[in-house]
Design a protein around this motif. Structure first.
Motif, PDB file in Angstrom:
ATOM      1  N   GLY A 151       0.991  -1.202   0.198  1.00 61.67           N
ATOM      2  CA  GLY A 151      -0.003   0.021   0.047  1.00 61.67           C
ATOM      3  C   GLY A 151       0.759   1.203  -0.071  1.00 61.67           C
ATOM      4  N   ARG A 152       0.292   2.505  -0.344  1.00 60.28           N
ATOM      5  CA  ARG A 152       0.936   3.731  -0.288  1.00 60.28           C
ATOM      6  C   ARG A 152       0.510   4.634   0.998  1.00 60.28           C
ATOM      7  N   LEU A 153       1.148   4.836   1.998  1.00 58.11           N
ATOM      8  CA  LEU A 153       0.420   5.933   2.814  1.00 58.11           C
ATOM      9  C   LEU A 153       1.074   7.078   2.621  1.00 58.11           C
ATOM     10  N   THR A 154       0.204   8.182   2.301  1.00 58.47           N
ATOM     11  CA  THR A 154       0.461   9.549   1.996  1.00 58.47           C
ATOM     12  C   THR A 154      -0.003  10.475   2.918  1.00 58.47           C
ATOM     13  N   PRO A 155       0.895  11.025   3.812  1.00 59.96           N
ATOM     14  CA  PRO A 155       0.583  12.066   4.745  1.00 59.96           C
ATOM     15  C   PRO A 155       0.183  13.179   3.880  1.00 59.96           C
ATOM     16  N   VAL A 156      -1.174  13.893   4.377  1.00 66.25           N
ATOM     17  CA  VAL A 156      -1.404  14.946   3.482  1.00 66.25           C
ATOM     18  C   VAL A 156      -1.302  16.250   4.407  1.00 66.25           C
ATOM     19  N   ALA A 157      -0.083  17.088   3.801  1.00 67.56           N
ATOM     20  CA  ALA A 157       0.533  18.250   4.672  1.00 67.56           C
ATOM     21  C   ALA A 157      -0.375  19.451   4.260  1.00 67.56           C
ATOM     22  N   ALA A 158      -0.597  19.655   2.942  1.00 69.96           N
ATOM     23  CA  ALA A 158      -1.217  20.904   2.394  1.00 69.96           C
ATOM     24  C   ALA A 158      -2.241  21.258   3.238  1.00 69.96           C
ATOM     25  N   PRO A 159      -2.397  22.241   3.993  1.00 71.34           N
ATOM     26  CA  PRO A 159      -3.772  22.952   4.574  1.00 71.34           C
ATOM     27  C   PRO A 159      -4.887  22.687   3.567  1.00 71.34           C
ATOM     28  N   ASP A 160      -4.865  23.065   2.081  1.00 74.72           N
ATOM     29  CA  ASP A 160      -5.882  23.173   1.292  1.00 74.72           C
ATOM     30  C   ASP A 160      -6.269  21.707   1.109  1.00 74.72           C
ATOM     31  N   ALA A 161      -5.492  20.737   0.927  1.00 75.30           N
ATOM     32  CA  ALA A 161      -5.911  19.261   0.551  1.00 75.30           C
ATOM     33  C   ALA A 161      -6.562  18.710   1.708  1.00 75.30           C
ATOM     34  N   VAL A 162      -6.198  19.016   3.200  1.00 78.57           N
ATOM     35  CA  VAL A 162      -6.770  18.568   4.291  1.00 78.57           C
ATOM     36  C   VAL A 162      -8.240  19.250   4.438  1.00 78.57           C
ATOM     37  N   ALA A 163      -8.265  20.374   3.917  1.00 77.45           N
ATOM     38  CA  ALA A 163      -9.614  21.161   4.106  1.00 77.45           C
ATOM     39  C   ALA A 163     -10.620  20.521   3.252  1.00 77.45           C
ATOM     40  N   VAL A 164      -9.996  20.060   1.925  1.00 75.24           N
ATOM     41  CA  VAL A 164     -10.946  19.379   0.962  1.00 75.24           C
ATOM     42  C   VAL A 164     -11.455  17.944   1.279  1.00 75.24           C
ATOM     43  N   ARG A 290     -15.491   8.890  -4.262  1.00 81.81           N
ATOM     44  CA  ARG A 290     -14.191   8.125  -4.234  1.00 81.81           C
ATOM     45  C   ARG A 290     -13.227   8.517  -5.401  1.00 81.81           C
ATOM     46  N   GLU A 291     -13.962   8.534  -6.749  1.00 84.80           N
ATOM     47  CA  GLU A 291     -13.604   8.688  -7.933  1.00 84.80           C
ATOM     48  C   GLU A 291     -12.753  10.280  -8.119  1.00 84.80           C
ATOM     49  N   PHE A 292     -13.580  11.134  -7.639  1.00 88.32           N
ATOM     50  CA  PHE A 292     -12.944  12.374  -7.327  1.00 88.32           C
ATOM     51  C   PHE A 292     -11.790  12.730  -6.550  1.00 88.32           C
ATOM     52  N   LEU A 293     -11.846  11.855  -5.544  1.00 91.69           N
ATOM     53  CA  LEU A 293     -10.666  12.067  -4.673  1.00 91.69           C
ATOM     54  C   LEU A 293      -9.344  11.376  -5.358  1.00 91.69           C
ATOM     55  N   ARG A 294      -9.658  10.095  -6.067  1.00 94.59           N
ATOM     56  CA  ARG A 294      -8.755   9.335  -6.629  1.00 94.59           C
ATOM     57  C   ARG A 294      -7.854  10.207  -7.791  1.00 94.59           C
ATOM     58  N   GLU A 295      -8.802  11.188  -8.539  1.00 97.25           N
ATOM     59  CA  GLU A 295      -8.263  11.890  -9.422  1.00 97.25           C
ATOM     60  C   GLU A 295      -7.378  13.031  -8.921  1.00 97.25           C
ATOM     61  N   GLU A 296      -8.177  13.788  -8.087  1.00 94.18           N
ATOM     62  CA  GLU A 296      -7.734  15.034  -7.567  1.00 94.18           C
ATOM     63  C   GLU A 296      -6.843  15.141  -6.542  1.00 94.18           C
ATOM     64  N   LEU A 297      -6.781  13.857  -5.614  1.00 91.13           N
ATOM     65  CA  LEU A 297      -5.984  14.136  -4.512  1.00 91.13           C
ATOM     66  C   LEU A 297      -4.862  12.963  -4.308  1.00 91.13           C
ATOM     67  N   CYS A 298      -5.179  11.946  -5.333  1.00 96.71           N
ATOM     68  CA  CYS A 298      -4.446  10.415  -5.055  1.00 96.71           C
ATOM     69  C   CYS A 298      -3.480  10.197  -6.184  1.00 96.71           C
TER      70      CYS A 298
END
Ligand SMILES: Cc1cc2nc3c(=O)[nH]c(=O)nc-3n(C[C@H](O)[C@H](O)[C@H](O)COP(=O)(O)O)c2cc1C
Length: 328
Positions: A151-164, A290-298
């Motif tokens: 698996g790939r664990l990605t910490p989300v550091a950018a405040p904008d991405a956390v807000a999304v 889920r698809e939105f998240l996959r494309e935009e943030l993953c």
């Protein structure tokens, strides 16, 4: 170095099944059975326990079983054997997820003992965290551990991405709460205070009115208008913690099992350093979100788990079915 194992292979098998019970599972459905033949354990998906509305494909079911598989492997290592695992060994029997047995005798190393000690101690958190920081070196080690399991664990550091992510979680929770089918399914797995059931989410596993975090990640509503829950949690615990997404390159049953093994490795390792996890998987149960998240943030990888990692001193209840109920 090869040394005599501390337990017999049979005892290692028993310890593995006993330990696997403590894996996390969606809504504590514990969607697994174990069949022991000689020194071999067959891990099967219990599809009767699948969430038909929120998990029609069985993705979360297999992630849960993957967590149980990693737990078994860890327990066999602790007992002094290298686990020999065949994942999905029979294409004609898709519910047979893995066959596991103790292999060569190997002295358990410190890392294995560290993880094994957390199997029963680890608990899901359902509120904000104290402001105590999660060490960066630990997060780096968790990322490596997840990778070793596929698996790939990605910490989300950018405040904008956390807000999304937080906004998506709130939106998914609000939509599910309006949907009778989703609500009935959550209620089915929520346990009233004092319930004697050995599955589902107990009222002692979440605070009644947790203080909101900023940004706020909506919790599942296990108490569903009943005001269940234990205490109000720590009022000062308003930190979101480290937000992270666990992804896999593909989205097959094998990927889901790998995600579950990565997840449990991360959770046990974090727990060994006093770090707990909260999960927010509502978004992943709605295919368009889920698809939105996959494309935009993953970056096109498939999101399997959204979590927050942090430090908490709350006590939480946990229940599990006895081993006798799990032997198929
Ligand atoms: C695939 C998966 C999805 C989960 N999703 C959520 C979630 O959205 N919200 C939550 O509070 N817990 C979630 N959990 C945690 C389970 O509710 C928890 O593991 C179970 O109740 C057992 O409790 P324990 O982890 O404290 O032992 C999830 C666990 C798994 C494995």
């Amino acid at each position: 170095m090869n040394r005599p194992a501390s337990r017999s292979p049979k005892a290692a098998v028993e310890a593995a099944v006993e330990a696997a019970r403590w894996a996390p599972s969606v809504h504590n459905t514990q969607p697994w059975t174990f069949a022991v033949t000689g020194e071999e354990i067959s891990l099967r998906a219990d599809t009767e326990r699948k969430l038909r509305v929120s998990d029609a494909e069985g993705r979360e079911l297999l992630i849960s079983c993957g967590a149980a598989l990693f737990t078994m492997r860890t327990a066999i290592r602790r007992a002094g054997y290298e686990p020999v695992v065949r994942v999905m060994p029979d294409p004609d029997r898709p519910a047979l997820l893995a066959v596991v047995k103790p292999g060569a005798a190997v002295e358990p190393d410190e890392g294995v003992s560290l993880l094994a000690a957390e199997i029963e101690r680890r608990r899901t958190h359902r509120a904000g965290f104290t402001g105590l920081p999660v060490p960066e070196r630990l997060v780096e080690a968790l990322v490596k551990g997840a990778q070793a399991e596929g698996g790939r664990l990605t910490p989300v550091a950018a405040p904008d991405a956390v807000a999304v992510l937080a906004a998506l979680t709130r939106a998914a929770q609000a939509v599910q709460a309006q949907d009778r089918r989703f609500s009935l399914e959550v209620i089915r797995w929520a346990r009233p205070p004092g319930s004697k059931r050995a599955d589902g989410v107990p009222a002692g596993a979440y605070p009644r009115e947790p203080a909101p975090t900023e940004p706020h990640f909506a919790q599942r509503d296990y108490s569903w208008r009943h005001g269940w829950g234990s205490g109000n949690g720590d009022p000062g615990a308003t930190s979101t913690g480290v937000v992270a997404v666990l992804t896999t390159p593909g989205d097959t049953p094998e990927d889901w099992l790998a995600a579950g093994q990565s997840l449990q490795r991360v959770l046990l390792h974090a727990s060994a350093y006093g770090v707990s996890a909260a999960f927010h998987t509502q978004v992943l149960e709605m295919s368009h979100l889920r698809e939105f998240l996959r494309e935009e943030l993953c970056s096109g990888e498939y999101p399997q788990m959204i979590m927050r990692l942090g430090i908490t001193f709350d006590d939480k209840d946990a229940v599990r079915r006895p081993v006798e109920d799990l032997l198929g």
